[in-house]
Write an enzyme that holds these catalytic residues in place. Structure first.
Site, mmCIF file in Angstrom:
data_model
loop_
_atom_site.group_PDB
_atom_site.id
_atom_site.type_symbol
_atom_site.label_atom_id
_atom_site.label_comp_id
_atom_site.label_asym_id
_atom_site.label_seq_id
_atom_site.Cartn_x
_atom_site.Cartn_y
_atom_site.Cartn_z
ATOM 1 N N SER A 49 49.996 51.012 35.033
ATOM 2 C CA SER A 49 49.404 51.874 36.056
ATOM 3 C C SER A 49 50.469 52.823 36.583
ATOM 4 O O SER A 49 51.672 52.505 36.540
ATOM 5 C CB SER A 49 48.881 51.021 37.220
ATOM 6 N N TYR A 86 50.956 44.646 43.889
ATOM 7 C CA TYR A 86 50.264 45.153 42.699
ATOM 8 C C TYR A 86 51.172 46.107 41.940
ATOM 9 O O TYR A 86 51.311 46.002 40.706
ATOM 10 C CB TYR A 86 48.967 45.861 43.099
#
Length: 253
Positions: A148, A161
Protein backbone atom coordinates in the site's frame (compact mmCIF):
# COMPACT_ATOMS: atom_id res chain seq x y z
CA UNK A 1 7.41 -4.32 -25.41
CA UNK A 2 6.41 -7.91 -26.07
CA UNK A 3 3.71 -9.65 -24.15
CA UNK A 4 3.62 -13.15 -22.65
CA UNK A 5 0.27 -14.87 -22.52
CA UNK A 6 -0.94 -16.01 -19.12
CA UNK A 7 -2.52 -19.05 -20.76
CA UNK A 8 -1.19 -22.22 -19.21
CA UNK A 9 -0.03 -20.57 -16.00
CA UNK A 10 -1.31 -21.59 -12.58
CA UNK A 11 -1.97 -18.84 -10.05
CA UNK A 12 -2.78 -18.58 -6.35
CA UNK A 13 -4.60 -15.46 -5.16
CA UNK A 14 -5.14 -14.82 -1.46
CA UNK A 15 -7.91 -12.62 -0.16
CA UNK A 16 -9.88 -13.65 -3.23
CA UNK A 17 -13.36 -13.38 -1.71
CA UNK A 18 -13.70 -9.67 -2.46
CA UNK A 19 -12.01 -6.48 -3.58
CA UNK A 20 -8.62 -6.56 -5.25
CA UNK A 21 -8.24 -10.31 -4.77
CA UNK A 22 -11.52 -11.08 -6.46
CA UNK A 23 -10.72 -8.72 -9.32
CA UNK A 24 -7.24 -10.21 -9.76
CA UNK A 25 -8.70 -13.72 -9.91
CA UNK A 26 -11.19 -12.68 -12.58
CA UNK A 27 -8.52 -10.87 -14.62
CA UNK A 28 -6.00 -13.71 -14.51
CA UNK A 29 -8.66 -16.28 -15.39
CA UNK A 30 -9.89 -14.13 -18.28
CA UNK A 31 -6.33 -14.08 -19.62
CA UNK A 32 -6.07 -17.86 -19.53
CA UNK A 33 -4.52 -18.74 -16.16
CA UNK A 34 -5.88 -21.44 -13.90
CA UNK A 35 -6.63 -19.71 -10.62
CA UNK A 36 -6.75 -21.09 -7.08
CA UNK A 37 -8.80 -18.80 -4.88
CA UNK A 38 -7.88 -18.56 -1.19
CA UNK A 39 -9.98 -16.80 1.46
CA UNK A 40 -11.95 -17.61 4.58
CA UNK A 41 -15.44 -17.09 3.13
CA UNK A 42 -16.15 -20.31 1.25
CA UNK A 43 -19.53 -19.15 -0.03
CA UNK A 44 -18.01 -16.11 -1.72
CA UNK A 45 -15.30 -18.26 -3.27
CA UNK A 46 -17.82 -20.75 -4.63
CA UNK A 47 -19.77 -17.92 -6.27
CA UNK A 48 -16.57 -16.57 -7.81
CA UNK A 49 -15.62 -19.99 -9.17
CA UNK A 50 -19.04 -20.22 -10.80
CA UNK A 51 -18.49 -16.82 -12.41
CA UNK A 52 -15.05 -17.76 -13.72
CA UNK A 53 -16.31 -21.04 -15.14
CA UNK A 54 -19.32 -19.38 -16.73
CA UNK A 55 -16.88 -17.18 -18.63
CA UNK A 56 -14.89 -20.21 -19.79
CA UNK A 57 -12.09 -20.03 -17.22
CA UNK A 58 -10.67 -22.49 -14.70
CA UNK A 59 -10.82 -21.84 -10.97
CA UNK A 60 -10.61 -23.69 -7.68
CA UNK A 61 -12.09 -22.51 -4.37
CA UNK A 62 -9.92 -23.24 -1.35
CA UNK A 63 -11.21 -22.00 1.99
CA UNK A 64 -8.13 -21.02 3.98
CA UNK A 65 -6.95 -18.64 6.68
CA UNK A 66 -3.51 -17.12 6.12
CA UNK A 67 -3.12 -16.61 9.88
CA UNK A 68 -3.17 -20.38 10.44
CA UNK A 69 -0.15 -22.53 9.54
CA UNK A 70 -2.08 -25.76 9.09
CA UNK A 71 -4.73 -24.05 6.98
CA UNK A 72 -2.15 -22.67 4.54
CA UNK A 73 -0.39 -26.04 4.32
CA UNK A 74 -3.68 -27.82 3.65
CA UNK A 75 -4.52 -25.22 0.99
CA UNK A 76 -1.22 -25.83 -0.76
CA UNK A 77 -1.80 -29.58 -0.75
CA UNK A 78 -5.32 -29.14 -2.13
CA UNK A 79 -4.03 -26.92 -4.94
CA UNK A 80 -1.26 -29.36 -5.82
CA UNK A 81 -3.79 -32.17 -5.94
CA UNK A 82 -6.12 -30.28 -8.27
CA UNK A 83 -3.81 -28.11 -10.37
CA UNK A 84 -0.25 -29.25 -9.69
CA UNK A 85 2.54 -26.78 -8.99
CA UNK A 86 1.93 -23.03 -9.30
CA UNK A 87 4.02 -20.37 -11.01
CA UNK A 88 2.21 -17.17 -9.99
CA UNK A 89 1.44 -16.21 -6.40
CA UNK A 90 -0.49 -13.03 -5.54
CA UNK A 91 -0.28 -12.20 -1.83
CA UNK A 92 -3.27 -9.92 -1.42
CA UNK A 93 -5.00 -10.89 1.85
CA UNK A 94 -4.95 -8.06 4.37
CA UNK A 95 -6.86 -6.14 7.01
CA UNK A 96 -6.89 -2.45 7.91
CA UNK A 97 -7.89 -1.57 11.48
CA UNK A 98 -7.06 2.08 12.14
CA UNK A 99 -6.99 3.65 15.57
CA UNK A 100 -4.85 5.94 17.75
CA UNK A 101 -1.76 4.16 19.02
CA UNK A 102 -2.28 5.45 22.54
CA UNK A 103 -5.49 3.43 22.77
CA UNK A 104 -3.32 0.32 22.68
CA UNK A 105 -5.59 -2.01 20.73
CA UNK A 106 -3.17 -4.91 20.94
CA UNK A 107 -5.53 -7.53 19.55
CA UNK A 108 -6.12 -5.39 16.46
CA UNK A 109 -2.37 -4.90 16.08
CA UNK A 110 -1.81 -8.65 16.33
CA UNK A 111 -4.50 -9.30 13.76
CA UNK A 112 -2.94 -6.87 11.26
CA UNK A 113 0.58 -8.20 11.84
CA UNK A 114 -0.49 -11.82 11.58
CA UNK A 115 -2.53 -11.26 8.42
CA UNK A 116 -0.59 -8.57 6.61
CA UNK A 117 2.96 -9.71 7.42
CA UNK A 118 3.15 -13.24 8.79
CA UNK A 119 0.30 -14.32 6.51
CA UNK A 120 2.33 -13.19 3.51
CA UNK A 121 5.30 -15.15 4.79
CA UNK A 122 3.21 -18.28 5.33
CA UNK A 123 2.04 -18.19 1.73
CA UNK A 124 5.58 -17.59 0.47
CA UNK A 125 6.81 -20.55 2.51
CA UNK A 126 4.07 -22.73 1.07
CA UNK A 127 4.74 -21.95 -2.60
CA UNK A 128 8.34 -20.77 -2.92
CA UNK A 129 9.55 -24.24 -3.95
CA UNK A 130 6.99 -24.23 -6.78
CA UNK A 131 8.18 -20.84 -8.02
CA UNK A 132 11.85 -21.78 -7.90
CA UNK A 133 11.18 -25.06 -9.72
CA UNK A 134 9.14 -23.33 -12.42
CA UNK A 135 11.90 -20.81 -13.04
CA UNK A 136 14.56 -23.55 -13.09
CA UNK A 137 12.53 -25.31 -15.78
CA UNK A 138 12.63 -22.17 -17.91
CA UNK A 139 9.09 -20.98 -17.20
CA UNK A 140 8.01 -17.58 -15.94
CA UNK A 141 7.59 -17.45 -12.16
CA UNK A 142 6.10 -14.53 -10.24
CA UNK A 143 5.59 -13.55 -6.63
CA UNK A 144 3.37 -10.46 -6.42
CA UNK A 145 2.88 -8.84 -3.02
CA UNK A 146 0.13 -6.26 -2.62
CA UNK A 147 1.34 -3.59 -0.22
CA UNK A 148 0.00 0.00 0.00
CA UNK A 149 1.09 3.60 -0.40
CA UNK A 150 0.68 3.65 3.38
CA UNK A 151 4.11 2.02 3.40
CA UNK A 152 5.53 5.45 2.54
CA UNK A 153 2.85 8.06 3.27
CA UNK A 154 1.86 8.77 6.86
CA UNK A 155 -1.80 8.94 7.80
CA UNK A 156 -2.93 9.78 11.36
CA UNK A 157 -4.38 6.75 13.15
CA UNK A 158 -3.16 4.32 10.47
CA UNK A 159 0.30 3.96 12.04
CA UNK A 160 0.28 0.22 12.68
CA UNK A 161 -1.40 -0.59 9.37
CA UNK A 162 1.22 1.52 7.59
CA UNK A 163 3.97 -0.29 9.48
CA UNK A 164 2.67 -3.67 8.32
CA UNK A 165 2.63 -2.50 4.72
CA UNK A 166 6.12 -1.01 5.05
CA UNK A 167 7.19 -4.47 6.20
CA UNK A 168 5.69 -6.02 3.06
CA UNK A 169 7.43 -3.48 0.84
CA UNK A 170 10.79 -4.10 2.52
CA UNK A 171 10.20 -7.86 2.46
CA UNK A 172 9.59 -7.72 -1.29
CA UNK A 173 12.81 -5.76 -1.80
CA UNK A 174 14.84 -8.23 0.26
CA UNK A 175 13.27 -11.28 -1.37
CA UNK A 176 14.62 -10.17 -4.73
CA UNK A 177 18.13 -10.87 -3.44
CA UNK A 178 17.09 -14.48 -2.79
CA UNK A 179 14.73 -15.16 -5.67
CA UNK A 180 16.01 -12.88 -8.43
CA UNK A 181 19.27 -14.81 -9.02
CA UNK A 182 17.10 -17.90 -9.54
CA UNK A 183 14.90 -16.13 -12.11
CA UNK A 184 11.85 -15.75 -9.86
CA UNK A 185 10.41 -12.27 -10.22
CA UNK A 186 9.21 -10.38 -7.15
CA UNK A 187 6.86 -7.45 -7.64
CA UNK A 188 5.59 -5.13 -4.94
CA UNK A 189 2.39 -3.28 -5.82
CA UNK A 190 1.31 -0.30 -3.74
CA UNK A 191 -2.23 0.88 -4.48
CA UNK A 192 -3.46 4.22 -3.34
CA UNK A 193 -7.07 4.89 -2.38
CA UNK A 194 -9.04 1.93 -3.73
CA UNK A 195 -12.71 1.11 -3.41
CA UNK A 196 -12.69 -2.23 -1.55
CA UNK A 197 -14.11 -3.81 1.58
CA UNK A 198 -11.11 -2.61 3.60
CA UNK A 199 -12.95 0.59 4.33
CA UNK A 200 -15.69 -1.40 6.07
CA UNK A 201 -13.20 -2.42 8.74
CA UNK A 202 -13.10 1.20 9.89
CA UNK A 203 -15.66 1.18 12.69
CA UNK A 204 -14.76 4.43 14.44
CA UNK A 205 -17.37 6.98 13.22
CA UNK A 206 -14.86 9.84 13.08
CA UNK A 207 -12.25 7.85 11.14
CA UNK A 208 -14.94 6.43 8.88
CA UNK A 209 -16.12 9.96 8.11
CA UNK A 210 -12.57 11.07 7.33
CA UNK A 211 -12.11 8.17 4.95
CA UNK A 212 -15.42 8.88 3.24
CA UNK A 213 -14.28 12.47 2.79
CA UNK A 214 -11.09 11.30 1.07
CA UNK A 215 -13.09 9.12 -1.30
CA UNK A 216 -15.33 12.05 -2.15
CA UNK A 217 -12.51 14.57 -2.61
CA UNK A 218 -9.93 12.39 -4.36
CA UNK A 219 -11.93 9.64 -5.99
CA UNK A 220 -10.68 6.07 -5.89
CA UNK A 221 -9.26 3.34 -8.03
CA UNK A 222 -11.48 0.37 -8.71
CA UNK A 223 -10.29 -3.10 -7.72
CA UNK A 224 -10.34 -4.04 -11.40
CA UNK A 225 -7.89 -1.24 -12.20
CA UNK A 226 -5.41 -2.60 -9.66
CA UNK A 227 -5.99 -6.12 -10.99
CA UNK A 228 -5.07 -4.89 -14.46
CA UNK A 229 -1.68 -3.84 -13.08
CA UNK A 230 -1.13 -7.29 -11.55
CA UNK A 231 -1.90 -8.98 -14.87
CA UNK A 232 0.36 -6.53 -16.70
CA UNK A 233 3.43 -7.20 -14.57
CA UNK A 234 2.89 -10.97 -14.81
CA UNK A 235 2.68 -10.80 -18.60
CA UNK A 236 6.08 -9.17 -19.21
CA UNK A 237 8.90 -11.25 -20.75
CA UNK A 238 10.39 -13.45 -18.03
CA UNK A 239 13.66 -11.48 -17.87
CA UNK A 240 11.75 -8.24 -17.14
CA UNK A 241 10.82 -7.60 -13.50
CA UNK A 242 8.65 -4.59 -12.69
CA UNK A 243 9.91 -4.60 -9.14
CA UNK A 244 7.87 -1.77 -7.64
CA UNK A 245 4.60 -0.28 -8.86
CA UNK A 246 2.77 2.51 -7.06
CA UNK A 247 -0.67 3.13 -8.57
CA UNK A 248 -2.71 6.10 -7.39
CA UNK A 249 -5.85 7.99 -8.30
CA UNK A 250 -4.65 11.02 -10.25
CA UNK A 251 -5.78 13.41 -7.52
CA UNK A 252 -4.00 11.59 -4.70
CA UNK A 253 -0.76 13.34 -3.74
Amino acid sequence: MSYESLSGRTAVVTGAASGIGEAVALQLAAEGARVALLARRADRLDALVDKVRADGGQALAVAADVTDDASVTAARDRIHEAFGAVDLVVNNAGVMLPGPVEEGRIEEWRRMLDTNVTGVLRVIRAFSADLVAAAAAGRTADLVNVSSVAAHLSFPNYTVYGATKAAVTHLSQSLRTEFGPRDVRVTNIEPGLTDTELKTFVRDPELSGQLAGMFEEIGALSAAEVADVVAYVASRPRHVNLRQVMVLPTRQA
